[in-house]
Write an enzyme that holds these catalytic residues in place. Sequence first.
Site, PDB file in Angstrom:
ATOM      1  N   HIS A 190      40.960  44.912  45.217  1.00 48.91           N
ATOM      2  CA  HIS A 190      40.313  43.728  45.060  1.00 48.91           C
ATOM      3  C   HIS A 190      38.222  44.046  45.952  1.00 48.91           C
ATOM      4  O   HIS A 190      38.362  44.831  46.537  1.00 48.91           O
ATOM      5  CB  HIS A 190      40.912  43.072  46.233  1.00 48.91           C
ATOM      6  CG  HIS A 190      40.722  43.350  47.901  1.00 48.91           C
ATOM      7  ND1 HIS A 190      39.850  43.472  48.560  1.00 48.91           N
ATOM      8  CD2 HIS A 190      41.848  43.492  48.562  1.00 48.91           C
ATOM      9  CE1 HIS A 190      40.340  43.530  50.198  1.00 48.91           C
ATOM     10  NE2 HIS A 190      41.323  44.413  49.809  1.00 48.91           N
ATOM     11  N   CYS A 206      44.642  48.160  51.606  1.00 48.73           N
ATOM     12  CA  CYS A 206      44.331  47.753  50.846  1.00 48.73           C
ATOM     13  C   CYS A 206      44.105  47.980  50.006  1.00 48.73           C
ATOM     14  O   CYS A 206      42.743  49.283  50.863  1.00 48.73           O
ATOM     15  CB  CYS A 206      44.726  45.816  50.372  1.00 48.73           C
ATOM     16  SG  CYS A 206      45.774  44.764  50.037  1.00 48.73           S
TER      17      CYS A 206
END
Length: 322
Positions: A190, A206
């Site tokens: 992301h 992440c």
Amino acid sequence: MPAAFATQYPLPTDGSRLVGYPEAHIVKKGEHLEAIAKDYDMGFLALLALNPGVDPYLPEPGSLVRLPNQLLLPSPPHSGIVINLAELRLYYFPEPDAKANVTGEKGDVQRDVHVFPIGIGRVGRETPTMNTYISQKREHPTWTPPQSIRKEYEKERGITLPDVVPAGPNNPLGDHALRLGYGHGEYLIHGTNKSFGIGLRVSAGCIRLRPDDVAWLFEQVDVHTPVRVINQPAKLSVEPDGRVMVEAHRPLSKNASETKERLSIKPDPQVLAILERLELSTRRYRAALSVQEGTPIEVAALTPAQLKAWQRLERVNVDTKR
């Protein structure tokens, strides 16, 4: 579509894994390494590793800062997305018919590789290695922080997170998210709403990219694009011209105490055995693993006969392990 600032290299067709060329930047007054890293779209730690004697906040104006623009590609297969946690880089290998490729003079499709700096999981919230795929693409995503993250924010920062953080400037996922099929889908590639953290271990697990980078990547990849996450501090390539190249990065710390220590990389017993079998010194190989500059270093130069012998010995070792 936003411009891609990732470094783009033609994918070698002769079996080489060496791409790019050594480059340097002349420091301007008032510049610091984080700003230089952002301008060249590279990681902060990668720049530090290659310039150990440079003050990261007050580099001398007019001095040269080496740029980590030459590198060894990770081991094949070269398809989809490959993330090497140890070097804090994401590699994207478009397929031959992808719109990002161009056609060469002979009508052959020239494949490229796009390399992005990334932020990954911090100590205690490590990004796992995995073989997975893109399971979902979400533009302007909302963020549903898990209970563990909400407790962490409350305890360490005094912040009470809402059940759902809406899309917008306060969303730490940025404007684009690619969900991975690993586990329960809790890991994402992301963007970010922060200007700092790319090329560092800062996330809750992440993979984080700069906003322009993830926007470009979002447009290129499809659902089901394969994703391979590896942790390979040392990469070695025997080049077609006989050069043995090694690129070594500092291994990832496993706990808080290791963040303050110098972590070593053990030599590959197979590589040592082949070097000794060919009556070549192992000193330069060991030195490259020790220096951990994050740039390719030539550790041996093979004659044509030695190159053939190395390839033969590698095949024997591979067959033995099967």
